[in-house]
Design a protein around this motif. Sequence first.
Motif, mmCIF file in Angstrom:
data_model
loop_
_atom_site.group_PDB
_atom_site.id
_atom_site.type_symbol
_atom_site.label_atom_id
_atom_site.label_comp_id
_atom_site.label_asym_id
_atom_site.label_seq_id
_atom_site.Cartn_x
_atom_site.Cartn_y
_atom_site.Cartn_z
ATOM 1 N N PHE A 130 0.829 -1.210 0.000
ATOM 2 C CA PHE A 130 0.000 0.000 0.000
ATOM 3 C C PHE A 130 0.860 1.255 0.000
ATOM 4 C CE2 PHE A 130 -3.709 -2.377 2.238
ATOM 5 C CZ PHE A 130 -3.918 -3.085 1.065
ATOM 6 N N ARG A 131 1.947 1.249 0.784
ATOM 7 C CA ARG A 131 2.843 2.410 0.775
ATOM 8 C C ARG A 131 3.503 2.583 -0.591
ATOM 9 N NH1 ARG A 131 3.294 6.330 4.765
ATOM 10 N NH2 ARG A 131 5.439 6.523 4.091
ATOM 11 N N TYR A 132 3.860 1.476 -1.238
ATOM 12 C CA TYR A 132 4.430 1.568 -2.576
ATOM 13 C C TYR A 132 3.422 2.148 -3.566
ATOM 14 C CZ TYR A 132 6.102 -0.030 -7.132
ATOM 15 O OH TYR A 132 6.475 -0.086 -8.455
ATOM 16 N N SER A 133 2.156 1.830 -3.387
ATOM 17 C CA SER A 133 1.136 2.332 -4.297
ATOM 18 C C SER A 133 0.877 3.816 -4.111
ATOM 19 C CB SER A 133 -0.170 1.545 -4.104
ATOM 20 O OG SER A 133 0.026 0.191 -4.441
ATOM 21 N N THR A 134 1.247 4.397 -2.987
ATOM 22 C CA THR A 134 1.125 5.850 -2.849
ATOM 23 C C THR A 134 2.143 6.587 -3.710
ATOM 24 O OG1 THR A 134 2.642 5.890 -0.945
ATOM 25 C CG2 THR A 134 0.293 5.594 -0.483
ATOM 26 N N VAL A 135 3.190 5.884 -4.160
ATOM 27 C CA VAL A 135 4.228 6.503 -4.996
ATOM 28 C C VAL A 135 4.160 5.995 -6.430
ATOM 29 C CG1 VAL A 135 6.694 6.919 -5.251
ATOM 30 C CG2 VAL A 135 5.697 6.720 -2.976
ATOM 31 N N GLN A 136 4.045 4.658 -6.610
ATOM 32 C CA GLN A 136 4.013 4.071 -7.951
ATOM 33 C C GLN A 136 2.771 3.195 -8.116
ATOM 34 O OE1 GLN A 136 6.155 4.414 -10.825
ATOM 35 N NE2 GLN A 136 6.460 6.251 -9.588
ATOM 36 N N GLY A 137 2.864 1.935 -7.775
ATOM 37 C CA GLY A 137 1.742 1.033 -7.943
ATOM 38 C C GLY A 137 2.048 -0.041 -8.972
ATOM 39 N N PHE A 138 1.142 -1.010 -9.074
ATOM 40 C CA PHE A 138 1.329 -2.118 -9.991
ATOM 41 C C PHE A 138 0.976 -1.769 -11.437
ATOM 42 C CE2 PHE A 138 0.862 -4.331 -5.925
ATOM 43 C CZ PHE A 138 1.949 -5.202 -5.995
ATOM 44 N N VAL A 139 0.293 -0.662 -11.665
ATOM 45 C CA VAL A 139 -0.045 -0.208 -13.018
ATOM 46 C C VAL A 139 0.682 1.099 -13.271
ATOM 47 C CG1 VAL A 139 -1.884 0.491 -14.580
ATOM 48 C CG2 VAL A 139 -2.301 -1.309 -12.906
ATOM 49 N N SER A 140 1.565 1.106 -14.248
ATOM 50 C CA SER A 140 2.336 2.303 -14.546
ATOM 51 C C SER A 140 2.500 2.435 -16.050
ATOM 52 C CB SER A 140 3.712 2.241 -13.872
ATOM 53 O OG SER A 140 4.448 1.126 -14.331
ATOM 54 N N PHE A 141 2.580 3.676 -16.506
ATOM 55 C CA PHE A 141 2.797 3.998 -17.907
ATOM 56 C C PHE A 141 3.978 4.944 -18.013
ATOM 57 C CE2 PHE A 141 -1.660 2.853 -17.629
ATOM 58 C CZ PHE A 141 -1.853 2.059 -18.749
ATOM 59 N N SER A 142 4.625 4.932 -19.157
ATOM 60 C CA SER A 142 5.722 5.866 -19.388
ATOM 61 C C SER A 142 5.163 7.263 -19.646
ATOM 62 C CB SER A 142 6.573 5.400 -20.568
ATOM 63 O OG SER A 142 5.805 5.398 -21.762
ATOM 64 N N GLU A 143 6.043 8.249 -19.592
ATOM 65 C CA GLU A 143 5.595 9.630 -19.824
ATOM 66 C C GLU A 143 5.062 9.834 -21.243
ATOM 67 O OE1 GLU A 143 7.669 12.945 -17.698
ATOM 68 O OE2 GLU A 143 9.273 11.464 -17.516
ATOM 69 N N PRO A 144 5.694 9.273 -22.301
ATOM 70 C CA PRO A 144 5.062 9.402 -23.630
ATOM 71 C C PRO A 144 3.682 8.755 -23.709
ATOM 72 C CG PRO A 144 7.374 8.811 -23.863
ATOM 73 C CD PRO A 144 7.044 8.698 -22.408
ATOM 74 N N SER A 146 -3.773 -2.549 -3.461
ATOM 75 C CA SER A 146 -2.819 -1.560 -3.955
ATOM 76 C C SER A 146 -3.404 -0.745 -5.103
ATOM 77 C CB SER A 146 -1.537 -2.261 -4.401
ATOM 78 O OG SER A 146 -0.962 -2.986 -3.339
ATOM 79 N N TRP A 147 -4.182 -1.388 -5.961
ATOM 80 C CA TRP A 147 -4.800 -0.654 -7.067
ATOM 81 C C TRP A 147 -5.792 0.381 -6.557
ATOM 82 C CZ3 TRP A 147 -4.952 1.444 -11.495
ATOM 83 C CH2 TRP A 147 -6.155 1.762 -12.126
ATOM 84 N N HIS A 148 -6.581 0.035 -5.561
ATOM 85 C CA HIS A 148 -7.534 1.008 -5.025
ATOM 86 C C HIS A 148 -6.815 2.150 -4.305
ATOM 87 C CE1 HIS A 148 -10.926 -1.337 -6.258
ATOM 88 N NE2 HIS A 148 -10.604 -2.385 -5.507
ATOM 89 N N VAL A 149 -5.699 1.860 -3.661
ATOM 90 C CA VAL A 149 -4.903 2.935 -3.064
ATOM 91 C C VAL A 149 -4.339 3.838 -4.154
ATOM 92 C CG1 VAL A 149 -2.808 3.437 -1.732
ATOM 93 C CG2 VAL A 149 -4.353 1.632 -0.989
ATOM 94 N N GLN A 150 -3.950 3.253 -5.269
ATOM 95 C CA GLN A 150 -3.364 4.036 -6.356
ATOM 96 C C GLN A 150 -4.388 4.943 -7.030
ATOM 97 O OE1 GLN A 150 -1.389 1.629 -9.277
ATOM 98 N NE2 GLN A 150 -1.098 3.311 -10.725
ATOM 99 N N ARG A 151 -5.612 4.479 -7.204
ATOM 100 C CA ARG A 151 -6.579 5.248 -7.985
ATOM 101 C C ARG A 151 -7.415 6.211 -7.143
ATOM 102 N NH1 ARG A 151 -11.944 3.663 -8.265
ATOM 103 N NH2 ARG A 151 -12.504 1.903 -6.937
ATOM 104 N N LEU A 152 -7.469 6.011 -5.823
ATOM 105 C CA LEU A 152 -8.304 6.844 -4.960
ATOM 106 C C LEU A 152 -7.421 7.742 -4.104
ATOM 107 C CD1 LEU A 152 -10.883 4.146 -3.787
ATOM 108 C CD2 LEU A 152 -11.194 5.867 -5.576
ATOM 109 N N ARG A 153 -7.596 9.036 -4.231
ATOM 110 C CA ARG A 153 -6.766 9.971 -3.475
ATOM 111 C C ARG A 153 -7.019 9.863 -1.972
ATOM 112 N NH1 ARG A 153 -3.948 14.544 -4.516
ATOM 113 N NH2 ARG A 153 -3.359 13.319 -6.331
ATOM 114 N N TRP A 154 -8.280 9.679 -1.581
ATOM 115 C CA TRP A 154 -8.564 9.591 -0.145
ATOM 116 C C TRP A 154 -7.941 8.327 0.447
ATOM 117 C CZ3 TRP A 154 -11.075 5.300 1.582
ATOM 118 C CH2 TRP A 154 -11.835 4.580 0.682
ATOM 119 N N ALA A 155 -7.850 7.241 -0.335
ATOM 120 C CA ALA A 155 -7.196 6.033 0.173
ATOM 121 C C ALA A 155 -5.698 6.258 0.360
ATOM 122 C CB ALA A 155 -7.442 4.870 -0.797
ATOM 123 N N THR A 156 -5.078 6.992 -0.556
ATOM 124 C CA THR A 156 -3.666 7.334 -0.399
ATOM 125 C C THR A 156 -3.432 8.145 0.860
ATOM 126 O OG1 THR A 156 -3.359 7.321 -2.803
ATOM 127 C CG2 THR A 156 -1.728 8.507 -1.497
#
Length: 548
Positions: free
Chosen positions: A99-113, A183-193
């Motif tokens: 969960f702490r990792y998902s506040t910074v990155q998470g299991f779903v990530s995309f490149s900047e392009p 972790s996905w719900h922590v990543q997508r929801l600001r209040w969960a973060t």
Amino acid sequence: MPRRPSLRGVLLAPDTSGDEAYSPVEARGVLALLASLRPGRSWSARAGTLYVSALTLAMIVGLFWGLSKRLGTLLIDVAGFYNFAWGAPAIVLVFLAAFRYSTVQGFVSFSEPDCLLLLPAPLRRKDLVLPRLGTAAILVGVAGALTGALVAIISHGATQSGGRIGKAALAGFALGVLVVAGSWHVQRLRWATVWVLRLTLPALGLTILLGFAQGAGSAARQAALWSGPWGWGILGVASGGASGGATYGIAGLVLLCGLALAAGISLFRSAGSCPIEEFRGRARTRSQVVASLHALDYRTAGLASKGSKARTWQARLRIRLPRRQILIVPWHSTVALLRSPVRLGWGIMLAGAGMVLLALQPTGQGTLWAGAVALYLAATSLLEPLRLEVDSPATARLFLPWPFDKVLWLHCLLPTAIVVAAGVVAVAGASALGYVTAGAFGTMMLLVMPLSLVVVLAAAFSARRGGRVSANLINVAALDTTGFSFMFVLLRLAMWAILALVVTVVAVYFVGRAHFTFGLPLLEVFGGLVVLAIALQRGLVAMPRAAE
């Protein structure tokens, strides 16, 4: 030869739903086009990847097996004295770390392009996110299944039945799916973060209580194991007499699998509900962290990882500026720590726990090293204001009348006072409860000041480099074809931490071996700590910064 899919045909596909409103197209065609534009991997490259993966898995299994044999006595030494069980707390720590990792990155990530071109395109975002979520859930679930099977074999020996190993593997797979879903719900929801950041420290305290409860009597153990999914999987593989029978184990496993199924359904339903800004911020953070790590600049990497979550929660507190000039730097340290209450609470808890570990069982090596590590982590956590000063040294030179090195020394006063106060209160409480003898209490009261000062000054030496390694040292290590020179880089990074740990363990070990009696060993240790603290203080003030 199959025809390459057309980007024009994909993006300009007509909407056959009959609705004139905007309707994004499926991403399957675009992903197939992108895959066709990239050169495919040869069979030799795929075989090499498979070989490396198999070799890595074998090394991980061998390392896990070796550590379980070598460090098993160390963990028993730390936990056995307190009747502490590691099963459910270890699972909770895995959830908390994910969960702490998902506040910074998470299991779903995309490149900047991808965040600039692919995600804003008229494509269904669910089609872009769901494959990554499914892959992560399968991989983490398989890793959990392997870990569960290995733990079941190691904990119960080679005579373990196949059914119990299968239950352990199923529980590990279900826990892996739950980790990815949460972790996905922590990543997508600001209040969960926000709530993960706020509740990290209380969750660690509850984890400790969970371990004590699981190692206590039958009723407390049952309550700990039934308190959540971290205990349901253990119910399925625990021995019958200890867990309440095979019925409890099957019920816990059914509950865990049902919750994992619900988590998988929630992944499918919420795959497209994360805003682009979250992916873009994480992609930018990942680029900054990778660039900093390539330069061995772990301070900048740490600041980059905190940047995405720094805006979510920060306590706002103002303290009146002191009139005496000498108190300005401690005032600045106080304001910086109070504006980060999690860091302050973490430091106080670690300082108290470290002192208690050193006083409770001084002749046990596992407890000694655990207490020394906790004490050093407390000092490192409380020295964040010093790192902020090192990040911008021009401010201190412009607005403060002292040399910069003296400013760094003044920043060490408040962390030392906090470590001493937390240690005194914790050891006094343990003595009042009967865990610490009167001799150990008196000895630790005498050693707490010089020992805390040595640990804080050693952490300050590590922090004053600004989290950077000398460029000359990196160049020398890069020219060495054997790779052995990088050992010097690692030694430079961990030198002061090793010094603090060794000094703490040796000092308390010699005093404990004399049964905490007031005599020559105690006076020798006290004098050695005082001399070392004075030498470190003068070195901190006299040694110039590497950046100057």
